[in-house]
Write an enzyme that holds these catalytic residues in place. Structure first.
Site, short mmCIF file in Angstrom:
data_model
loop_
_atom_site.label_atom_id
_atom_site.label_comp_id
_atom_site.label_asym_id
_atom_site.label_seq_id
_atom_site.Cartn_x
_atom_site.Cartn_y
_atom_site.Cartn_z
N ASP A 94 0.85 -1.19 0.00
CA ASP A 94 0.00 0.00 0.00
C ASP A 94 0.89 1.24 0.00
OD1 ASP A 94 -1.75 2.20 1.07
OD2 ASP A 94 -3.19 0.55 1.21
N ILE A 95 0.51 2.25 -0.78
CA ILE A 95 1.32 3.48 -0.84
C ILE A 95 1.12 4.35 0.40
CG2 ILE A 95 1.45 3.52 -3.36
CD1 ILE A 95 -0.66 5.80 -3.27
N ASN A 131 -12.98 -3.39 2.56
CA ASN A 131 -13.84 -2.23 2.76
C ASN A 131 -14.86 -2.22 1.63
OD1 ASN A 131 -12.39 -1.24 5.01
ND2 ASN A 131 -10.87 -0.36 3.63
N HIS A 149 -10.45 -5.27 -3.19
CA HIS A 149 -9.09 -5.51 -2.73
C HIS A 149 -9.13 -5.91 -1.26
CE1 HIS A 149 -9.92 -1.18 -2.38
NE2 HIS A 149 -9.08 -1.14 -1.34
N VAL A 184 -10.72 2.98 -3.72
CA VAL A 184 -10.57 2.49 -5.09
C VAL A 184 -11.64 1.43 -5.30
CG1 VAL A 184 -9.06 1.37 -6.77
CG2 VAL A 184 -8.09 2.98 -5.10
N HIS A 197 -7.02 -6.08 2.18
CA HIS A 197 -5.88 -5.52 2.91
C HIS A 197 -5.32 -6.58 3.85
CE1 HIS A 197 -6.73 -1.12 2.19
NE2 HIS A 197 -7.93 -1.63 1.93
#
Length: 117
Positions: free
Chosen positions: A32-33, A90, A103, A99, A105
């Protein structure tokens, strides 16, 4: 099918760089950025754009298991299994989805509180 305007679809297509830590035929995992833990990896399906976890259909059930399996592999690789880690999907804006490509996490390497923020 992938989208032309989705950030994660662009990462899958290698149009946008990412720090990839896992890849197989179906799943891509990258750091993750904006990490919220020492280990914070996102896992996405590569072969189909699904916007939200609430959009999952019966034919998508296998991909969810593959996302979890990939996260488990990276958790083991990062030595966070024994201390514990968190897996999070999420769904929609109020839950923190930024986004709109499903996805998973993987978060670990620190102590988490409950309930989450």
């Amino acid at each position: 099918m992938l989208c032309s305007d989705c950030l994660f679809c662009k990462i899958i297509q290698k149009k946008i760089p990412a720090d990839i830590v896992y890849e197989d035929d179906n799943i891509l995992g990258f750091n993750d950025i904006n990490p919220q833990a020492p280990v914070h990896v996102l896992f996405i399906p590569k072969n189909r754009h699904i916007e939200k976890i609430s959009d999952i259909k019966k034919e998508d059930h296998e991909i969810i298991g593959q996302l979890v399996s990939a996260a488990n592999k990276i958790a083991k690789k990062n030595n966070i299994v024994d201390d514990g880690f968190r897996l999070v999907f999420n769904c929609n804006k109020n839950a923190g989805q930024a986004v709109f490509h499903i996805h998973l996490h993987l978060l670990g390497g620190r102590i988490f509180s409950w309930p989450p923020g």
